[in-house]
Design an enzyme around this catalytic site. Structure first.
Site, PDB file in Angstrom:
ATOM      1  N   HIS A  42      -4.371 -12.268  -3.440  1.00 38.70           N
ATOM      2  CA  HIS A  42      -3.876 -11.628  -4.666  1.00 38.70           C
ATOM      3  C   HIS A  42      -2.925 -10.501  -4.269  1.00 38.70           C
ATOM      4  O   HIS A  42      -2.840 -10.136  -3.094  1.00 38.70           O
ATOM      5  CB  HIS A  42      -5.048 -11.040  -5.460  1.00 38.70           C
ATOM      6  CG  HIS A  42      -5.635  -9.850  -4.771  1.00 38.70           C
ATOM      7  ND1 HIS A  42      -6.504  -9.974  -3.696  1.00 38.70           N
ATOM      8  CD2 HIS A  42      -5.433  -8.527  -4.952  1.00 38.70           C
ATOM      9  CE1 HIS A  42      -6.811  -8.777  -3.259  1.00 38.70           C
ATOM     10  NE2 HIS A  42      -6.182  -7.871  -3.994  1.00 38.70           N
ATOM     11  N   HIS A 123       2.297  -6.077  -1.852  1.00 37.07           N
ATOM     12  CA  HIS A 123       2.034  -6.943  -0.694  1.00 37.07           C
ATOM     13  C   HIS A 123       0.801  -7.793  -0.969  1.00 37.07           C
ATOM     14  O   HIS A 123      -0.014  -7.473  -1.827  1.00 37.07           O
ATOM     15  CB  HIS A 123       1.823  -6.116   0.576  1.00 37.07           C
ATOM     16  CG  HIS A 123       0.560  -5.328   0.558  1.00 37.07           C
ATOM     17  ND1 HIS A 123       0.412  -4.176  -0.189  1.00 37.07           N
ATOM     18  CD2 HIS A 123      -0.641  -5.533   1.165  1.00 37.07           C
ATOM     19  CE1 HIS A 123      -0.805  -3.703  -0.025  1.00 37.07           C
ATOM     20  NE2 HIS A 123      -1.481  -4.513   0.783  1.00 37.07           N
TER      21      HIS A 123
END
Length: 176
Positions: A42, A123
């Protein structure tokens, strides 16, 4: 046993197909650290840490006030930190992503939630505690359309960590 608090964060889930493709690509890197499980991949928008169960309703209401736009997210950079974190990043963060994270964090702070003070760093963590850098290869190129954001509950046991989606909110999709 009565649960009093939950470890929570808001994030962008990956479509199953993208998570599988990233997992296959990552396995080719032969990383030596702790890999993030494919089902846990995620992009974190806001980390809340341990929160009382009683605040779930408030978090639902606050997240429902956020009016984000959908966007294409392209992960095209392999990033390695000196602390052994290996992640996928983006060379061009979409403005809608930056606005979503900013609005969500501002809304949570205004309601009294304590969040990290560092700048938002979009990120997707691939592995932690890597001792050696992955060999350079072809640059990554993964993209998908972010259509919703999610409140996740993180649990850990002897089998490992699992991120459970609790609630989700749609992002307005631009008309093409």
């Amino acid at each position: 046993m009565h649960i009093k608090s939950l470890r929570l964060f808001f994030g962008l889930p990956l479509p199953h197909r993208q998570a599988a493709a990233i997992d296959v690509w990552r396995n080719g890197l032969a990383l030596d650290g702790r890999l993030v499980a494919r089902h846990n991949l995620h992009l974190t928008l806001a980390f809340l840490g341990s929160q009382p169960v009683e605040r779930l309703g408030e978090l639902q209401r606050l997240a429902g006030q956020v009016r984000g736009q959908g966007f294409e997210l392209r992960l095209d950079r392999l990033e390695v930190s000196r602390h052994g974190l290996v992640s996928l990043g983006t060379s061009q963060p979409p403005e809608a992503l930056l606005q979503l994270a900013g609005e969500l964090n501002d809304t949570l702070r205004a309601a009294g939630y304590s969040l990290e003070e560092r700048a938002f760093w979009p990120h997707l963590t691939l592995a932690r505690q890597c001792r050696k850098h992955p060999a350079p290869g072809s640059p990554p190129d993964f993209a998908w359309t972010a259509e919703r954001f999610v409140l996740f509950h993180s649990t850990s046991d002897e089998q490992g960590t699992v991120y459970h989606p609790l609630f989700h909110w749609p992002l307005a999709m631009p008309h093409l």
